[in-house]
Design a protein around this motif. Structure first.
Motif, PDB file in Angstrom:
ATOM      1  N   SER A 182      48.640  75.062  33.856  1.00  0.00           N
ATOM      2  CA  SER A 182      48.920  74.823  32.428  1.00  0.00           C
ATOM      3  C   SER A 182      48.073  75.695  31.519  1.00  0.00           C
ATOM      4  O   SER A 182      47.712  75.298  30.417  1.00  0.00           O
ATOM      5  N   ALA A 183      47.726  76.880  31.979  1.00  0.00           N
ATOM      6  CA  ALA A 183      46.911  77.792  31.166  1.00  0.00           C
ATOM      7  C   ALA A 183      47.699  79.023  30.754  1.00  0.00           C
ATOM      8  O   ALA A 183      47.122  80.014  30.331  1.00  0.00           O
ATOM      9  N   LYS A 184      49.021  78.966  30.864  1.00  0.00           N
ATOM     10  CA  LYS A 184      49.869  80.064  30.413  1.00  0.00           C
ATOM     11  C   LYS A 184      51.034  79.491  29.609  1.00  0.00           C
ATOM     12  O   LYS A 184      51.559  78.425  29.924  1.00  0.00           O
ATOM     13  N   TYR A 185      51.415  80.227  28.576  1.00  0.00           N
ATOM     14  CA  TYR A 185      52.569  79.800  27.791  1.00  0.00           C
ATOM     15  C   TYR A 185      53.835  79.914  28.639  1.00  0.00           C
ATOM     16  O   TYR A 185      53.928  80.741  29.539  1.00  0.00           O
ATOM     17  N   LYS A 186      54.795  79.109  28.321  1.00  0.00           N
ATOM     18  CA  LYS A 186      56.054  79.139  29.062  1.00  0.00           C
ATOM     19  C   LYS A 186      56.797  80.448  28.811  1.00  0.00           C
ATOM     20  O   LYS A 186      56.662  81.063  27.766  1.00  0.00           O
ATOM     21  N   ILE A 210      32.627  83.559  21.201  1.00  0.00           N
ATOM     22  CA  ILE A 210      33.535  83.271  22.301  1.00  0.00           C
ATOM     23  C   ILE A 210      32.871  83.709  23.603  1.00  0.00           C
ATOM     24  O   ILE A 210      32.374  84.827  23.712  1.00  0.00           O
ATOM     25  N   CYS A 211      32.865  82.836  24.589  1.00  0.00           N
ATOM     26  CA  CYS A 211      32.226  83.127  25.874  1.00  0.00           C
ATOM     27  C   CYS A 211      33.218  82.843  27.000  1.00  0.00           C
ATOM     28  O   CYS A 211      33.687  81.716  27.149  1.00  0.00           O
ATOM     29  N   THR A 212      33.514  83.873  27.793  1.00  0.00           N
ATOM     30  CA  THR A 212      34.425  83.701  28.912  1.00  0.00           C
ATOM     31  C   THR A 212      34.178  84.804  29.926  1.00  0.00           C
ATOM     32  O   THR A 212      33.246  85.587  29.780  1.00  0.00           O
ATOM     33  N   SER A 213      35.013  84.881  30.951  1.00  0.00           N
ATOM     34  CA  SER A 213      34.871  85.909  31.984  1.00  0.00           C
ATOM     35  C   SER A 213      36.128  86.761  32.032  1.00  0.00           C
ATOM     36  O   SER A 213      37.157  86.427  31.428  1.00  0.00           O
ATOM     37  N   GLY A 232      41.879  86.087  30.947  1.00  0.00           N
ATOM     38  CA  GLY A 232      43.237  86.589  31.075  1.00  0.00           C
ATOM     39  C   GLY A 232      44.320  85.538  30.906  1.00  0.00           C
ATOM     40  O   GLY A 232      45.503  85.843  31.027  1.00  0.00           O
ATOM     41  N   TYR A 233      43.924  84.306  30.599  1.00  0.00           N
ATOM     42  CA  TYR A 233      44.904  83.228  30.482  1.00  0.00           C
ATOM     43  C   TYR A 233      45.112  82.817  29.024  1.00  0.00           C
ATOM     44  O   TYR A 233      44.270  83.057  28.164  1.00  0.00           O
ATOM     45  N   SER A 234      46.242  82.156  28.801  1.00  0.00           N
ATOM     46  CA  SER A 234      46.638  81.824  27.430  1.00  0.00           C
ATOM     47  C   SER A 234      45.741  80.788  26.779  1.00  0.00           C
ATOM     48  O   SER A 234      45.734  80.664  25.555  1.00  0.00           O
ATOM     49  N   HIS A 235      44.997  80.000  27.577  1.00  0.00           N
ATOM     50  CA  HIS A 235      44.196  78.953  26.941  1.00  0.00           C
ATOM     51  C   HIS A 235      43.066  79.557  26.102  1.00  0.00           C
ATOM     52  O   HIS A 235      42.614  78.931  25.138  1.00  0.00           O
ATOM     53  N   CYS A 236      42.613  80.778  26.438  1.00  0.00           N
ATOM     54  CA  CYS A 236      41.618  81.438  25.583  1.00  0.00           C
ATOM     55  C   CYS A 236      42.212  81.747  24.211  1.00  0.00           C
ATOM     56  O   CYS A 236      41.561  81.575  23.182  1.00  0.00           O
ATOM     57  N   TYR A 246      33.336  88.397  36.615  1.00  0.00           N
ATOM     58  CA  TYR A 246      33.912  87.192  37.218  1.00  0.00           C
ATOM     59  C   TYR A 246      33.320  86.877  38.586  1.00  0.00           C
ATOM     60  O   TYR A 246      33.624  85.829  39.166  1.00  0.00           O
ATOM     61  N   LYS A 247      32.466  87.761  39.108  1.00  0.00           N
ATOM     62  CA  LYS A 247      31.804  87.486  40.373  1.00  0.00           C
ATOM     63  C   LYS A 247      30.452  86.833  40.101  1.00  0.00           C
ATOM     64  O   LYS A 247      29.689  87.315  39.262  1.00  0.00           O
ATOM     65  N   ALA A 248      30.173  85.766  40.827  1.00  0.00           N
ATOM     66  CA  ALA A 248      28.960  84.992  40.578  1.00  0.00           C
ATOM     67  C   ALA A 248      27.703  85.846  40.711  1.00  0.00           C
ATOM     68  O   ALA A 248      26.777  85.733  39.890  1.00  0.00           O
ATOM     69  N   GLU A 249      27.670  86.726  41.717  1.00  0.00           N
ATOM     70  CA  GLU A 249      26.464  87.527  41.949  1.00  0.00           C
ATOM     71  C   GLU A 249      26.246  88.575  40.855  1.00  0.00           C
ATOM     72  O   GLU A 249      25.152  89.123  40.727  1.00  0.00           O
ATOM     73  N   GLU A 250      27.248  88.834  40.030  1.00  0.00           N
ATOM     74  CA  GLU A 250      27.125  89.817  38.957  1.00  0.00           C
ATOM     75  C   GLU A 250      27.011  89.166  37.578  1.00  0.00           C
ATOM     76  O   GLU A 250      26.911  89.861  36.568  1.00  0.00           O
ATOM     77  N   PHE A 251      27.026  87.848  37.545  1.00  0.00           N
ATOM     78  CA  PHE A 251      27.021  87.151  36.257  1.00  0.00           C
ATOM     79  C   PHE A 251      25.683  87.334  35.550  1.00  0.00           C
ATOM     80  O   PHE A 251      24.629  87.103  36.121  1.00  0.00           O
TER      81      PHE A 251
END
Length: 211
Positions: A96-100, A136-139, A144-148, A170-175
């Motif tokens: 449910s993170a993308k528009y229809k 705004i904070c994201t990865s 890449g999803y519509s909920h942002c 998006y990789k934990a070791e590079e965060f």
């Protein structure tokens, strides 16, 4: 009745396929429903040819009455058309993170709601009532999803102003949230963060922010 389930793999949630299958089986056992459940693998759910082949196998060869798919809407339309020709039902599950898409709704497809996106939109409107400025904070994954878009658009529509965008690896070791921390240290008037992170990244974000 026979239910065919096409389930994907996941990098962020390696047990997704197993957990979903166990949940289906547990529910059928709890309800004591006389249904046969057959399973199929669609990789990461991003290969249309593989998904089509697996769907055709279940619908045409294994004679599934209902096709349950955990997949993005983007690749499902040809499968939905096949189901319509066979008069079979498709249950479409996604996060449910993308528009229809334009082809939804479809007469033979039942899709879950835009619940995730709607909640983000409500959150953005609520946040605008608490703070005029926000970062705004994201990865690269979550962004890449519509909920942002739903979160930030609702925030700005409700009078808020986005003054900084922080997009992490998006990789934990590079965060590394150091750029965000530097910005907040130099702009103390910014007291709100609109953050969207999945799984372990959410923990790392909060951990580094706390430190």
């Amino acid at each position: 009745m026979k239910i065919g389930a096409l389930l994907p793999r996941s990098v962020f949630q390696p047990l997704l396929q197993h957990n979903f299958q166990q949940g289906l089986q547990a529910y059928l056992q709890y309800r004591q429903l006389p249904l046969e459940l057959i399973m199929g693998n669609i990789g990461f759910g991003t290969e249309p040819e593989l998904m089509q082949a697996q769907a055709e196998k279940m619908l045409l060869e294994q004679q599934a009455d209902v096709l349950l798919m955990y997949a993005d809407q983007e690749y499902v339309q040809p499968i939905a058309e096949l189901a319509r020709q066979l008069n079979r039902l498709v249950l479409l599950v996604h996060n449910s993170a993308k528009y229809k898409h334009a082809w939804e709704p479809h007469p033979n497809v039942l899709s879950n709601t835009l619940n995730n996106t709607i909640q983000c939109r409500l959150t953005g409107a609520y946040a605008a009532g608490l703070a005029n400025n926000a970062a705004i904070c994201t990865s690269f994954y979550d962004g890449g999803y519509s909920h942002c878009h739903a979160l930030t658009q609702s925030y700005t529509d409700s009078g808020g102003s986005v003054v900084y965008n922080f997009v992490s690896q998006y990789k934990a070791e590079e965060f590394n949230a150091a750029p965000l921390h530097d910005f907040l240290g130099a702009n103390t008037q910014v007291q709100a963060l609109l953050a969207l992170y999945n799984g372990q990244l959410a923990h790392l974000f909060l951990q580094q922010f706390q430190q």
